[in-house]
Design a protein around this motif. Structure first.
Motif, PDB file in Angstrom:
ATOM      1  N   VAL A  86     -75.882 -16.653 -45.976  1.00 42.80           N
ATOM      2  CA  VAL A  86     -74.788 -17.506 -46.445  1.00 42.80           C
ATOM      3  C   VAL A  86     -75.015 -17.903 -47.902  1.00 42.80           C
ATOM      4  O   VAL A  86     -74.093 -17.867 -48.719  1.00 42.80           O
ATOM      5  N   LEU A  87     -76.253 -18.255 -48.239  1.00 46.42           N
ATOM      6  CA  LEU A  87     -76.574 -18.625 -49.616  1.00 46.42           C
ATOM      7  C   LEU A  87     -76.367 -17.448 -50.560  1.00 46.42           C
ATOM      8  O   LEU A  87     -75.833 -17.609 -51.662  1.00 46.42           O
ATOM      9  N   LEU A  88     -76.738 -16.257 -50.126  1.00 44.72           N
ATOM     10  CA  LEU A  88     -76.548 -15.064 -50.947  1.00 44.72           C
ATOM     11  C   LEU A  88     -75.068 -14.775 -51.179  1.00 44.72           C
ATOM     12  O   LEU A  88     -74.668 -14.422 -52.291  1.00 44.72           O
ATOM     13  N   ILE A  89     -74.253 -14.969 -50.162  1.00 47.34           N
ATOM     14  CA  ILE A  89     -72.810 -14.750 -50.318  1.00 47.34           C
ATOM     15  C   ILE A  89     -72.213 -15.769 -51.278  1.00 47.34           C
ATOM     16  O   ILE A  89     -71.408 -15.428 -52.147  1.00 47.34           O
ATOM     17  N   LEU A  90     -72.615 -17.036 -51.156  1.00 45.91           N
ATOM     18  CA  LEU A  90     -72.101 -18.068 -52.056  1.00 45.91           C
ATOM     19  C   LEU A  90     -72.525 -17.813 -53.504  1.00 45.91           C
ATOM     20  O   LEU A  90     -71.719 -17.958 -54.434  1.00 45.91           O
ATOM     21  N   ILE A  91     -73.775 -17.426 -53.694  1.00 54.94           N
ATOM     22  CA  ILE A  91     -74.251 -17.127 -55.047  1.00 54.94           C
ATOM     23  C   ILE A  91     -73.523 -15.912 -55.606  1.00 54.94           C
ATOM     24  O   ILE A  91     -73.146 -15.890 -56.790  1.00 54.94           O
ATOM     25  N   SER A  92     -73.287 -14.906 -54.770  1.00 52.35           N
ATOM     26  CA  SER A  92     -72.578 -13.705 -55.209  1.00 52.35           C
ATOM     27  C   SER A  92     -71.157 -14.037 -55.650  1.00 52.35           C
ATOM     28  O   SER A  92     -70.696 -13.575 -56.697  1.00 52.35           O
ATOM     29  N   LEU A  93     -70.464 -14.835 -54.859  1.00 52.97           N
ATOM     30  CA  LEU A  93     -69.101 -15.235 -55.228  1.00 52.97           C
ATOM     31  C   LEU A  93     -69.095 -16.051 -56.513  1.00 52.97           C
ATOM     32  O   LEU A  93     -68.215 -15.886 -57.369  1.00 52.97           O
ATOM     33  N   GLY A  94     -70.067 -16.934 -56.645  1.00 51.14           N
ATOM     34  CA  GLY A  94     -70.168 -17.725 -57.877  1.00 51.14           C
ATOM     35  C   GLY A  94     -70.452 -16.853 -59.081  1.00 51.14           C
ATOM     36  O   GLY A  94     -69.867 -17.038 -60.161  1.00 51.14           O
ATOM     37  N   LEU A  95     -71.330 -15.876 -58.929  1.00 50.51           N
ATOM     38  CA  LEU A  95     -71.663 -14.973 -60.034  1.00 50.51           C
ATOM     39  C   LEU A  95     -70.461 -14.125 -60.430  1.00 50.51           C
ATOM     40  O   LEU A  95     -70.177 -13.952 -61.614  1.00 50.51           O
ATOM     41  N   ILE A  96     -69.734 -13.628 -59.447  1.00 48.80           N
ATOM     42  CA  ILE A  96     -68.524 -12.850 -59.734  1.00 48.80           C
ATOM     43  C   ILE A  96     -67.505 -13.707 -60.478  1.00 48.80           C
ATOM     44  O   ILE A  96     -66.906 -13.283 -61.471  1.00 48.80           O
ATOM     45  N   THR A  97     -67.324 -14.936 -60.025  1.00 50.01           N
ATOM     46  CA  THR A  97     -66.358 -15.836 -60.665  1.00 50.01           C
ATOM     47  C   THR A  97     -66.742 -16.149 -62.102  1.00 50.01           C
ATOM     48  O   THR A  97     -65.900 -16.095 -63.011  1.00 50.01           O
ATOM     49  N   VAL A  98     -68.012 -16.452 -62.328  1.00 46.90           N
ATOM     50  CA  VAL A  98     -68.461 -16.812 -63.674  1.00 46.90           C
ATOM     51  C   VAL A  98     -68.337 -15.625 -64.622  1.00 46.90           C
ATOM     52  O   VAL A  98     -67.916 -15.779 -65.767  1.00 46.90           O
ATOM     53  N   VAL A  99     -68.654 -14.432 -64.148  1.00 47.08           N
ATOM     54  CA  VAL A  99     -68.547 -13.252 -65.002  1.00 47.08           C
ATOM     55  C   VAL A  99     -67.085 -12.963 -65.339  1.00 47.08           C
ATOM     56  O   VAL A  99     -66.752 -12.635 -66.481  1.00 47.08           O
ATOM     57  N   LEU A 100     -66.200 -13.114 -64.373  1.00 50.02           N
ATOM     58  CA  LEU A 100     -64.781 -12.851 -64.633  1.00 50.02           C
ATOM     59  C   LEU A 100     -64.149 -13.902 -65.537  1.00 50.02           C
ATOM     60  O   LEU A 100     -63.166 -13.611 -66.225  1.00 50.02           O
ATOM     61  N   LYS A 103     -71.983 -17.811 -82.482  1.00 50.55           N
ATOM     62  CA  LYS A 103     -72.673 -18.596 -81.452  1.00 50.55           C
ATOM     63  C   LYS A 103     -71.673 -18.990 -80.370  1.00 50.55           C
ATOM     64  O   LYS A 103     -70.540 -19.346 -80.659  1.00 50.55           O
ATOM     65  N   ALA A 104     -72.137 -18.945 -79.137  1.00 48.99           N
ATOM     66  CA  ALA A 104     -71.292 -19.389 -78.037  1.00 48.99           C
ATOM     67  C   ALA A 104     -71.286 -20.908 -78.014  1.00 48.99           C
ATOM     68  O   ALA A 104     -72.316 -21.551 -78.136  1.00 48.99           O
ATOM     69  N   ARG A 105     -70.121 -21.507 -77.889  1.00 49.56           N
ATOM     70  CA  ARG A 105     -69.999 -22.962 -77.890  1.00 49.56           C
ATOM     71  C   ARG A 105     -69.131 -23.405 -76.720  1.00 49.56           C
ATOM     72  O   ARG A 105     -68.253 -22.695 -76.280  1.00 49.56           O
ATOM     73  N   GLY A 106     -69.410 -24.583 -76.254  1.00 47.85           N
ATOM     74  CA  GLY A 106     -68.576 -25.190 -75.236  1.00 47.85           C
ATOM     75  C   GLY A 106     -68.582 -24.446 -73.927  1.00 47.85           C
ATOM     76  O   GLY A 106     -69.626 -24.231 -73.320  1.00 47.85           O
ATOM     77  N   VAL A 107     -67.402 -24.038 -73.508  1.00 46.37           N
ATOM     78  CA  VAL A 107     -67.237 -23.391 -72.213  1.00 46.37           C
ATOM     79  C   VAL A 107     -67.960 -22.047 -72.182  1.00 46.37           C
ATOM     80  O   VAL A 107     -68.575 -21.692 -71.177  1.00 46.37           O
ATOM     81  N   GLU A 108     -67.931 -21.325 -73.289  1.00 49.05           N
ATOM     82  CA  GLU A 108     -68.602 -20.028 -73.328  1.00 49.05           C
ATOM     83  C   GLU A 108     -70.108 -20.180 -73.148  1.00 49.05           C
ATOM     84  O   GLU A 108     -70.736 -19.365 -72.473  1.00 49.05           O
ATOM     85  N   ALA A 109     -70.684 -21.202 -73.737  1.00 45.98           N
ATOM     86  CA  ALA A 109     -72.115 -21.444 -73.583  1.00 45.98           C
ATOM     87  C   ALA A 109     -72.445 -21.806 -72.143  1.00 45.98           C
ATOM     88  O   ALA A 109     -73.441 -21.334 -71.580  1.00 45.98           O
ATOM     89  N   LEU A 138     -70.728 -20.945 -69.453  1.00 41.68           N
ATOM     90  CA  LEU A 138     -70.564 -19.753 -68.619  1.00 41.68           C
ATOM     91  C   LEU A 138     -71.727 -18.779 -68.809  1.00 41.68           C
ATOM     92  O   LEU A 138     -72.177 -18.147 -67.860  1.00 41.68           O
ATOM     93  N   SER A 139     -72.213 -18.690 -70.025  1.00 43.99           N
ATOM     94  CA  SER A 139     -73.349 -17.813 -70.295  1.00 43.99           C
ATOM     95  C   SER A 139     -74.605 -18.299 -69.576  1.00 43.99           C
ATOM     96  O   SER A 139     -75.320 -17.509 -68.946  1.00 43.99           O
ATOM     97  N   ARG A 140     -74.865 -19.592 -69.653  1.00 39.65           N
ATOM     98  CA  ARG A 140     -76.032 -20.154 -68.963  1.00 39.65           C
ATOM     99  C   ARG A 140     -75.873 -20.065 -67.450  1.00 39.65           C
ATOM    100  O   ARG A 140     -76.840 -19.777 -66.732  1.00 39.65           O
ATOM    101  N   ALA A 141     -74.671 -20.311 -66.962  1.00 39.08           N
ATOM    102  CA  ALA A 141     -74.424 -20.236 -65.520  1.00 39.08           C
ATOM    103  C   ALA A 141     -74.618 -18.812 -65.014  1.00 39.08           C
ATOM    104  O   ALA A 141     -75.130 -18.610 -63.909  1.00 39.08           O
ATOM    105  N   THR A 142     -74.259 -17.821 -65.817  1.00 40.78           N
ATOM    106  CA  THR A 142     -74.460 -16.432 -65.425  1.00 40.78           C
ATOM    107  C   THR A 142     -75.942 -16.126 -65.269  1.00 40.78           C
ATOM    108  O   THR A 142     -76.361 -15.490 -64.293  1.00 40.78           O
ATOM    109  N   VAL A 143     -76.737 -16.591 -66.209  1.00 36.75           N
ATOM    110  CA  VAL A 143     -78.183 -16.339 -66.149  1.00 36.75           C
ATOM    111  C   VAL A 143     -78.790 -17.034 -64.931  1.00 36.75           C
ATOM    112  O   VAL A 143     -79.579 -16.435 -64.186  1.00 36.75           O
TER     113      VAL A 143
END
Length: 76
Positions: A7-21, A46-52, A54-59
């Motif tokens: 379940v955790l893997l599915i939630l992380i996968s959905l979150g990763l897909i969403t953040v990348v898109l 430089k990435a600022r604001g929302v882009e920064a 999203l970039s950190r959330a992706t990592v």
């Protein structure tokens, strides 16, 4: 334990897909690849604001994805 990891893997996968898109594209077609590619490689933009965020959330989500996948493989 395995069900919780699945379940955790599915939630992380959905979150990763969403953040990348949600991230904006890095190039503007062929002209962006030719002229804008050097600027991005040198780090002038430089990435600022929302882009920064999203970039950190992706990592973070990518690292979590790999850790949970390894843990799931260990328990199976």
């Amino acid at each position: 334990m395995e069900s919780a990891l699945f379940v955790l893997l599915i939630l992380i996968s959905l979150g990763l897909i969403t953040v990348v898109l949600l991230q904006s594209g890095r190039s503007a077609g062929l002209s962006g690849a030719i002229s804008g590619g050097a600027e991005q490689l040198m780090g002038k933009q430089k990435a600022r604001g929302v882009e920064a965020f999203l970039s950190r959330a992706t990592v973070v989500l990518a690292v979590l994805f790999f850790l949970v996948t390894i843990a799931l493989a260990y328990f199976l």
